[in-house]
Motif scaffolding. Structure first.
Motif, PDB file in Angstrom:
ATOM      1  N   TYR A 172       0.797  -1.230   0.000  1.00 32.44           N
ATOM      2  CA  TYR A 172       0.000   0.000   0.000  1.00 32.44           C
ATOM      3  C   TYR A 172       0.830   1.282   0.000  1.00 32.44           C
ATOM      4  O   TYR A 172       0.267   2.376   0.034  1.00 32.44           O
ATOM      5  CB  TYR A 172      -0.920   0.008   1.229  1.00 32.44           C
ATOM      6  CG  TYR A 172      -1.940  -1.100   1.229  1.00 32.44           C
ATOM      7  CD1 TYR A 172      -2.851  -1.226   0.189  1.00 32.44           C
ATOM      8  CD2 TYR A 172      -1.992  -2.031   2.270  1.00 32.44           C
ATOM      9  CE1 TYR A 172      -3.798  -2.245   0.183  1.00 32.44           C
ATOM     10  CE2 TYR A 172      -2.935  -3.051   2.275  1.00 32.44           C
ATOM     11  CZ  TYR A 172      -3.830  -3.151   1.229  1.00 32.44           C
ATOM     12  OH  TYR A 172      -4.759  -4.152   1.219  1.00 32.44           O
ATOM     13  N   TYR A 173       2.140   1.149  -0.030  1.00 32.30           N
ATOM     14  CA  TYR A 173       3.035   2.305   0.116  1.00 32.30           C
ATOM     15  C   TYR A 173       2.673   3.445  -0.841  1.00 32.30           C
ATOM     16  O   TYR A 173       2.382   4.568  -0.420  1.00 32.30           O
ATOM     17  CB  TYR A 173       4.479   1.849  -0.118  1.00 32.30           C
ATOM     18  CG  TYR A 173       5.511   2.953  -0.018  1.00 32.30           C
ATOM     19  CD1 TYR A 173       6.110   3.248   1.197  1.00 32.30           C
ATOM     20  CD2 TYR A 173       5.889   3.688  -1.135  1.00 32.30           C
ATOM     21  CE1 TYR A 173       7.070   4.253   1.299  1.00 32.30           C
ATOM     22  CE2 TYR A 173       6.839   4.690  -1.052  1.00 32.30           C
ATOM     23  CZ  TYR A 173       7.425   4.971   0.168  1.00 32.30           C
ATOM     24  OH  TYR A 173       8.360   5.974   0.255  1.00 32.30           O
ATOM     25  N   ASP A 174       2.696   3.180  -2.127  1.00 33.73           N
ATOM     26  CA  ASP A 174       2.457   4.235  -3.119  1.00 33.73           C
ATOM     27  C   ASP A 174       1.034   4.776  -3.042  1.00 33.73           C
ATOM     28  O   ASP A 174       0.814   5.991  -3.118  1.00 33.73           O
ATOM     29  CB  ASP A 174       2.734   3.708  -4.533  1.00 33.73           C
ATOM     30  CG  ASP A 174       4.217   3.449  -4.774  1.00 33.73           C
ATOM     31  OD1 ASP A 174       5.048   4.123  -4.135  1.00 33.73           O
ATOM     32  OD2 ASP A 174       4.538   2.562  -5.591  1.00 33.73           O
ATOM     33  N   SER A 175       0.069   3.884  -2.898  1.00 29.75           N
ATOM     34  CA  SER A 175      -1.334   4.306  -2.876  1.00 29.75           C
ATOM     35  C   SER A 175      -1.640   5.191  -1.671  1.00 29.75           C
ATOM     36  O   SER A 175      -2.382   6.173  -1.782  1.00 29.75           O
ATOM     37  CB  SER A 175      -2.251   3.083  -2.857  1.00 29.75           C
ATOM     38  OG  SER A 175      -2.074   2.309  -4.017  1.00 29.75           O
ATOM     39  N   LEU A 176      -1.053   4.844  -0.530  1.00 31.69           N
ATOM     40  CA  LEU A 176      -1.300   5.643   0.672  1.00 31.69           C
ATOM     41  C   LEU A 176      -0.707   7.041   0.550  1.00 31.69           C
ATOM     42  O   LEU A 176      -1.378   8.040   0.820  1.00 31.69           O
ATOM     43  CB  LEU A 176      -0.709   4.941   1.896  1.00 31.69           C
ATOM     44  CG  LEU A 176      -1.694   4.262   2.842  1.00 31.69           C
ATOM     45  CD1 LEU A 176      -0.948   3.507   3.923  1.00 31.69           C
ATOM     46  CD2 LEU A 176      -2.639   5.272   3.470  1.00 31.69           C
ATOM     47  N   LYS A 177       0.541   7.119   0.133  1.00 38.24           N
ATOM     48  CA  LYS A 177       1.191   8.424   0.037  1.00 38.24           C
ATOM     49  C   LYS A 177       0.499   9.305  -0.996  1.00 38.24           C
ATOM     50  O   LYS A 177       0.216  10.482  -0.741  1.00 38.24           O
ATOM     51  CB  LYS A 177       2.672   8.259  -0.307  1.00 38.24           C
ATOM     52  CG  LYS A 177       3.511   7.728   0.847  1.00 38.24           C
ATOM     53  CD  LYS A 177       4.986   7.659   0.503  1.00 38.24           C
ATOM     54  CE  LYS A 177       5.623   9.019   0.413  1.00 38.24           C
ATOM     55  NZ  LYS A 177       7.091   8.950   0.233  1.00 38.24           N
TER      56      LYS A 177
ATOM     57  N   LEU B 106      -1.673  12.771  -0.302  1.00 41.50           N
ATOM     58  CA  LEU B 106      -1.302  14.012  -0.992  1.00 41.50           C
ATOM     59  C   LEU B 106      -2.460  14.541  -1.836  1.00 41.50           C
ATOM     60  O   LEU B 106      -2.615  15.759  -1.993  1.00 41.50           O
ATOM     61  CB  LEU B 106      -0.070  13.787  -1.865  1.00 41.50           C
ATOM     62  CG  LEU B 106       1.269  13.730  -1.124  1.00 41.50           C
ATOM     63  CD1 LEU B 106       2.394  13.394  -2.096  1.00 41.50           C
ATOM     64  CD2 LEU B 106       1.569  15.049  -0.411  1.00 41.50           C
ATOM     65  N   ASP B 107      -3.276  13.636  -2.363  1.00 43.58           N
ATOM     66  CA  ASP B 107      -4.443  14.075  -3.138  1.00 43.58           C
ATOM     67  C   ASP B 107      -5.398  14.901  -2.279  1.00 43.58           C
ATOM     68  O   ASP B 107      -6.054  15.825  -2.775  1.00 43.58           O
ATOM     69  CB  ASP B 107      -5.186  12.868  -3.717  1.00 43.58           C
ATOM     70  CG  ASP B 107      -4.530  12.335  -4.979  1.00 43.58           C
ATOM     71  OD1 ASP B 107      -3.657  13.032  -5.536  1.00 43.58           O
ATOM     72  OD2 ASP B 107      -4.882  11.217  -5.403  1.00 43.58           O
ATOM     73  N   ILE B 108      -5.486  14.562  -0.999  1.00 39.84           N
ATOM     74  CA  ILE B 108      -6.344  15.343  -0.098  1.00 39.84           C
ATOM     75  C   ILE B 108      -5.830  16.776  -0.008  1.00 39.84           C
ATOM     76  O   ILE B 108      -6.600  17.741  -0.111  1.00 39.84           O
ATOM     77  CB  ILE B 108      -6.390  14.703   1.305  1.00 39.84           C
ATOM     78  CG1 ILE B 108      -7.068  13.329   1.242  1.00 39.84           C
ATOM     79  CG2 ILE B 108      -7.128  15.617   2.287  1.00 39.84           C
ATOM     80  CD1 ILE B 108      -7.036  12.569   2.557  1.00 39.84           C
TER      81      ILE B 108
END
Length: 523
Positions: free
Chosen positions: A175-180, A184-186
């Motif tokens: 989940y590393y990339d998806s979480l970061k 950041l999208d927020i």
């Protein structure tokens, strides 16, 4: 020696037992407080300080908030971003000064610096924990973002990923990339949302709330800033930071609400272009239209979740913002409906119907789940429309030079005739809708000249107009820019044309600054 009566002994035993029970009941609560709870305590304490009836009570609340910051967040700030610690410490000092002088409104604005900067600290610690595969630290710092953004409700995918990592640290790689990127999208969405909310507030003549939104936007952006810098470079990131700061300055000026609104709209256009570049989105006219609708529908879903419960408005501010974002999305759609129909009649018709249905649901305070479903369907329609858009069209770079020169000369005339706002708009259009397309080719052959023209036009000239410089001074500044543009035209002939991704059908501009401006679009 007299013996203690049995009744007294029993009373003492009972009291001691009750004391022990109360301590046992209390301690787990105290020690189970999360960093999210600590953030919330800081925010609540600062708000209580604004409501307190005496200065001493206000300062007591501020001191409580500061002590919690120093105990829970300061070390992390110093470790990962010393500037954030400086911002927070300075804001605390300013709040103390504000309360001593009776300026509660400024204390509230300074609170935003503390509040939003703690989010940045939390995000940096979450990212650090992911890098180190430290699920314990990750879970601890994630509570700040969970508490603030109600991730379990508004961003269930991010919440689920966090739960998976907390249960099994090996899931970090998954989940590393998806979480970061999701987090950041927020902050990216907040960077666009807050200036628009400032515009909505100014539309109602509410300068106080516009100031709050401007401060929030600036400090939200600081979390996104390193990602912009990494992807687009330090210069572009600094430009975006400057634009966010400019919105703050506009709302703190003595200008009319209408003038503030118009200026922020232009700055937001510039911010939007940089964000689209960061996203790697289609920056053609139709691409900006579709992105504009998409962002606002995402905000409709998020705001409506907090606005309505069981058919009742529970947060009027969030409800008003829901209505405003949907209204803006609908306006963009209506103004570009013909162009969208050319792309895909079925998707355009469905999107239009969804917007109407959403308006009916929101007006009747109906279920939030219905809005979420319709937003999801609409985003699919937008994705389809985006897939149909495209086609590289060669545009002569000298058309942009001609347009810039025309607009600057028009600005001269209008400023001298007393129409400063129109002159400001024309200079902004010259830069935003035209010079932006010249910068790349010019920078390839003369970076110094490219930067000089940009600063002279975007910053110096616009500031002169905003600060009511004399017409002679404005004329002289424009003449300098025109001479530099003439020099620029001599060094870029080998580029001939530049490819601009635009729709292969005609696009209807939403707002035209001038009838002559051929290359202008407003969303």
């Amino acid at each position: 020696m007299k013996s203690t009566p049995v009744l007294v002994k029993n009373q003492k035993s009972v009291m001691f037992a009750l004391l022990v029970i109360s301590l046992v009941a209390y301690l787990p609560i105290a020690f189970s407080a999360t960093l999210g709870d600590e953030w919330n305590f800081i925010k609540s304490s600062l708000s209580d300080g604004e409501k307190a009836s005496t200065v001493s009570d206000s300062l007591s609340h501020v001191n409580d908030a500061r002590a919690t910051y120093e105990n829970s967040f300061k070390d992390a700030a110093i470790e990962l971003d010393s500037e954030s610690n400086l911002i927070i410490e300075t804001a605390f000092d300013e709040i103390v000064s504000n309360h001593n002088s009776g300026d509660t409104e400024m204390a509230s604005l300074n609170k935003q610096a503390i509040d939003k900067t703690i989010y940045k600290i939390a995000y940096l610690k979450v990212a650090q924990a992911l890098d180190a595969k430290d699920s314990k630290s990750f879970s601890s710092w994630f509570t700040v973002l969970e508490s603030k953004f109600s991730l379990s409700e508004k961003y269930p995918d991010l919440h689920h990923m966090a739960e998976e990592i907390s249960s099994d640290p090996n899931e970090i790689d998954e989940y590393y990339d998806s979480l970061k990127s999701g987090l950041l999208d927020i902050f990216k969405l907040k960077t666009l949302e807050e200036p628009e909310e400032a515009i909505f507030a100014l539309d109602e003549g509410d300068v106080k709330n516009a100031q709050k939104f401007a401060y929030e936007g600036y400090y939200y952006y600081r979390t996104l800033h390193p990602a912009i810098e990494e992807k687009l470079g330090a210069e572009k990131a600094a430009e975006l930071l400057h634009e966010m700061d400019e919105i703050k300055e506009i709302t703190m000026s003595n200008k009319s609400s209408e003038m503030m609104k118009e200026e922020i709209e232009h700055v937001l256009d510039e911010i939007t272009l940089i964000i689209r570049e960061y996203e790697g989105s289609d920056s053609s006219e139709i691409g900006l239209v579709l992105s504009g609708i998409k962002d606002r529908l995402n905000l409709v879903e998020i705001e409506y979740l907090d606005a309505v419960t069981n058919g009742q408005i529970v947060n009027q501010e969030e409800y008003d913002e829901t209505v405003a974002f949907l209204t803006k999305a609908s306006e963009i759609f209506d103004d570009n409906q013909d162009a969208l129909m050319e792309l895909s009649p079925s998707d355009a018709q469905t999107l239009g119907s969804n917007l109407i249905e959403m308006e009916q649901i929101i007006s009747s305070k109906d279920s939030t789940s219905k809005i979420s479903i319709l937003v999801g369907k609409s985003l699919n329609n937008i994705a389809n429309l985006e897939s149909f858009a495209g086609g590289a069209v060669e545009t002569d770079i000298f058309e942009y030079f001609d347009e810039i020169e025309y607009l600057l000369n028009e600005a001269k005339v209008n400023y001298r005739n007393g129409n400063a706002q129109l002159a400001f708009d024309q200079v902004s259009t010259a830069y935003l809708d035209n010079y932006e397309f010249v910068e790349g080719p010019l920078g390839e052959v003369d970076m110094e000249l490219m930067s000089k023209i940009e600063i002279d036009m975007r910053e110096d000239l616009r500031n002169m107009i905003k600060n009511n410089a004399s017409p002679d001074e404005v004329d002289a500044q424009i003449d300098i820019i025109l001479m530099d543009l003439a020099s620029a035209k001599k060094v870029v002939p080998e580029f001939g044309t530049i490819a601009v991704m635009i729709l292969v059908v005609s696009i209807i501009s939403i707002v035209a600054i001038t009838s002559k401006s051929r290359l202008s679009l407003r969303i």
